[in-house]
Design a protein around this motif. Structure first.
Motif, short mmCIF file in Angstrom:
data_model
loop_
_atom_site.label_atom_id
_atom_site.label_comp_id
_atom_site.label_asym_id
_atom_site.label_seq_id
_atom_site.Cartn_x
_atom_site.Cartn_y
_atom_site.Cartn_z
N ILE A 1 0.82 -1.21 0.00
CA ILE A 1 0.00 0.00 0.00
C ILE A 1 0.86 1.26 0.00
O ILE A 1 0.40 2.34 -0.39
CB ILE A 1 -0.96 -0.01 1.21
N GLU A 2 2.13 1.16 0.41
CA GLU A 2 3.01 2.33 0.50
C GLU A 2 3.71 2.66 -0.82
O GLU A 2 4.27 3.75 -0.96
CB GLU A 2 4.07 2.10 1.57
N VAL A 3 3.68 1.75 -1.78
CA VAL A 3 4.47 1.93 -3.00
C VAL A 3 4.03 3.15 -3.79
O VAL A 3 4.84 3.99 -4.19
CB VAL A 3 4.41 0.67 -3.88
N CYS A 4 2.74 3.27 -4.01
CA CYS A 4 2.24 4.37 -4.84
C CYS A 4 2.60 5.72 -4.25
O CYS A 4 3.03 6.62 -4.97
CB CYS A 4 0.73 4.25 -5.03
N ASN A 5 2.45 5.89 -2.93
CA ASN A 5 2.76 7.19 -2.34
C ASN A 5 4.23 7.55 -2.49
O ASN A 5 4.57 8.71 -2.73
CB ASN A 5 2.36 7.21 -0.86
N ALA A 6 5.12 6.56 -2.36
CA ALA A 6 6.54 6.83 -2.56
C ALA A 6 6.80 7.30 -3.98
O ALA A 6 7.54 8.26 -4.21
CB ALA A 6 7.36 5.56 -2.26
N VAL A 7 6.17 6.65 -4.95
CA VAL A 7 6.34 7.05 -6.36
C VAL A 7 5.74 8.43 -6.59
O VAL A 7 6.31 9.26 -7.31
CB VAL A 7 5.70 6.00 -7.29
N MET A 8 4.60 8.73 -5.96
CA MET A 8 3.99 10.05 -6.07
C MET A 8 4.94 11.14 -5.58
O MET A 8 5.07 12.20 -6.22
CB MET A 8 2.70 10.10 -5.25
N GLN A 9 5.61 10.89 -4.47
CA GLN A 9 6.52 11.88 -3.92
C GLN A 9 7.69 12.14 -4.86
O GLN A 9 8.08 13.28 -5.10
CB GLN A 9 7.02 11.43 -2.55
N PHE A 10 8.25 11.08 -5.43
CA PHE A 10 9.39 11.26 -6.32
C PHE A 10 8.96 11.86 -7.66
O PHE A 10 9.74 12.56 -8.30
CB PHE A 10 10.11 9.93 -6.51
N ALA A 11 7.74 11.59 -8.08
CA ALA A 11 7.22 12.24 -9.28
C ALA A 11 7.12 13.75 -9.06
O ALA A 11 7.44 14.55 -9.96
CB ALA A 11 5.84 11.67 -9.63
N GLU A 12 6.72 14.15 -7.86
CA GLU A 12 6.61 15.58 -7.55
C GLU A 12 7.99 16.22 -7.45
O GLU A 12 8.19 17.36 -7.88
CB GLU A 12 5.83 15.77 -6.25
N LEU A 13 8.96 15.51 -6.87
CA LEU A 13 10.33 16.03 -6.82
C LEU A 13 10.89 16.23 -8.23
O LEU A 13 11.59 17.20 -8.50
CB LEU A 13 11.22 15.07 -6.03
N GLU A 14 10.57 15.31 -9.12
CA GLU A 14 11.02 15.44 -10.51
C GLU A 14 10.34 16.63 -11.18
O GLU A 14 10.97 17.42 -11.88
CB GLU A 14 10.71 14.16 -11.28
N ARG A 15 9.04 16.78 -10.94
CA ARG A 15 8.29 17.89 -11.55
C ARG A 15 8.81 19.24 -11.07
O ARG A 15 8.91 20.19 -11.85
CB ARG A 15 6.80 17.75 -11.24
N GLN A 16 9.16 19.31 -9.77
CA GLN A 16 9.66 20.57 -9.22
C GLN A 16 11.18 20.72 -9.34
O GLN A 16 11.75 21.66 -8.82
CB GLN A 16 9.23 20.68 -7.74
N GLU A 17 11.80 19.76 -10.02
CA GLU A 17 13.23 19.84 -10.39
C GLU A 17 14.15 19.90 -9.18
O GLU A 17 15.15 20.62 -9.18
CB GLU A 17 13.48 21.04 -11.32
N SER A 18 13.85 19.11 -8.16
CA SER A 18 14.78 18.97 -7.04
C SER A 18 16.04 18.27 -7.53
O SER A 18 15.97 17.29 -8.29
CB SER A 18 14.14 18.16 -5.91
N MET A 19 17.20 18.74 -7.08
CA MET A 19 18.47 18.17 -7.53
C MET A 19 18.97 17.05 -6.64
O MET A 19 20.00 16.44 -6.92
CB MET A 19 19.53 19.28 -7.62
N ALA A 20 18.27 16.75 -5.54
CA ALA A 20 18.69 15.69 -4.62
C ALA A 20 18.45 14.32 -5.24
O ALA A 20 17.59 14.15 -6.12
CB ALA A 20 17.95 15.82 -3.30
N GLN A 21 19.22 13.33 -4.78
CA GLN A 21 19.05 11.96 -5.22
C GLN A 21 17.75 11.38 -4.66
O GLN A 21 17.19 11.90 -3.69
CB GLN A 21 20.23 11.10 -4.78
N ARG A 22 17.27 10.29 -5.28
CA ARG A 22 16.01 9.66 -4.86
C ARG A 22 16.24 8.16 -4.75
O ARG A 22 16.70 7.53 -5.71
CB ARG A 22 14.91 9.97 -5.87
#
Length: 360
Positions: free
Chosen positions: A94-115
């Motif tokens: 059940i936690e997988v989708c939320n983790a992917v959602m968070q990293f999708a948002e980091l990519e959209r907002q162009e965070s430079m940190a590793q994931r």
């Protein structure tokens, strides 16, 4: 006789005022940067929540979102952006989708940190040996592959932690303390599920500022909140060994660990919030602007005592009993849950899970 041009005194006057304006702006900028650098250095006495007027001043009345961009552009984390990262430990499907959602948002907002995503190695083993595909397992692996290919996420399958004792749970098998051993990184940020990243610049700022303890929790700003929604970690062999030795005597309980680490609250009374909990919206008082509140928030932790989580299709009567009583706080609560549902659809292709499955 030498005639002095009439424009020369005016030019000197313009030059003088321009120089003074520049110097005053420079001094103000340096004061702001020093405040930022001091913001994450409260007087920490674990496990008590720290009171930091500097942090309150910074996150309560910032110079504007454009300032975060400018500051991050000229202030890199120690070792550079390749040495810091957001990390999620997945224990349940059940936690997988939320983790992917968070990293999708980091990519959209162009965070430079590793994931980075850690997930149980047994999932790979189950998939390779199963005679008939398990729909839940297949969905999880599909989402993980999507995170790697679309959002630049590093995937790592992990074995259970050794010596977990008799009380074996997914939390004891894959403890959060294991992140202290990732010494190839200088700093890691773990976002407690389930949640929404609203403004990654505020979270990225945490990579650039000094820490005086290997683990630091950040909780929402309301009375009685002593459990972290965001966890900052500076990995080291020494810190990892110390924590594992302490836990070997009592056994690992994640709730106890999160209550024992040094903690600070985000302290914002208005404008910018680094982190908020939906359960804390009940304490918000009028006047309250729900749109502005969500716009100026870094991370929304969707957690309410009587609800299983935002992943489930919760009955209306339970929603009504959990919602804040005020009109604007209730609107912020509803928008947070609705945005979570919409992101599940957009990023993962999943609608909400049946409420009954949360009770199983």
């Amino acid at each position: 006789m030498v005639v002095v041009p009439t424009w020369e005194p005016r030019l000197k006057l313009v030059f003088l005022f321009t120089s003074l304006l520049f110097l005053s702006g420079y001094v103000l900028q340096q004061q702001t940067v020093r405040s930022l650098q001091a913001a994450i250095r409260p007087q920490i006495v674990a496990p008590a929540v720290t009171q930091s007027p500097v942090l309150a001043k910074h996150f309560g009345a910032p110079p504007g979102h454009s300032f975060y961009d400018k500051f991050l552009a000229s202030n890199r984390p120690k070792g550079g952006w390749a040495k810091v990262g957001y990390v999620q430990i997945i224990r349940y499907h059940i936690e997988v989708c939320n983790a992917v959602m968070q990293f999708a948002e980091l990519e959209r907002q162009e965070s430079m940190a590793q994931r980075i995503i850690f997930y149980p190695k047994k999932w790979d083993q189950q998939r390779s040996t199963q005679k008939k595909p398990d729909p839940t397992l297949e969905t999880s692996m599909r989402l993980l592959r999507s995170a790697a290919s679309r959002y630049k996420v590093m995937l790592q399958a992990i074995d259970p932690a050794p010596g977990t004792g008799e009380a074996v749970t997914p939390e004891t098998l894959y403890p959060l303390t294991g992140l202290l051993s990732l010494t190839s990184f200088n700093r890691l940020i773990h976002l407690r599920p389930s949640g929404l990243i609203q403004d990654s610049d505020q979270l990225d700022l945490l990579f650039t500022l000094p820490m005086e303890t290997p683990v630091l929790g950040i909780s929402a700003n309301h009375n009685g909140d002593s459990e972290a929604s965001v966890v900052l970690i500076e990995p080291s062999n020494q810190a990892y060994q110390k924590v594992t030795e302490q836990l070997s005597e009592t056994g690992y309980q994640e709730t106890e660990f999160l209550h024992s680490i040094p903690m600070m609250t985000d302290f914002a009374e208005d404008q910018v919030h680094l982190v908020v909990k939906t359960s804390a919206l009940q304490l918000e008082k009028e006047p309250f602007d729900s749109a502005e509140f969500l716009k100026m928030t870094g991370y929304v932790h969707l957690t309410d005592p009587d609800l299983p989580g935002p992943e489930y299709n919760i009955p209306k009567d339970k929603i009504l009993s959990a919602q804040p009583s005020g009109a604007e706080p209730r609107k912020a609560w509803e928008k947070s849950y609705e945005r979570f549902r919409q992101q599940r659809i957009d990023v993962c292709g999943l609608d909400l899970e049946p409420f009954e499955s949360a009770l199983a």
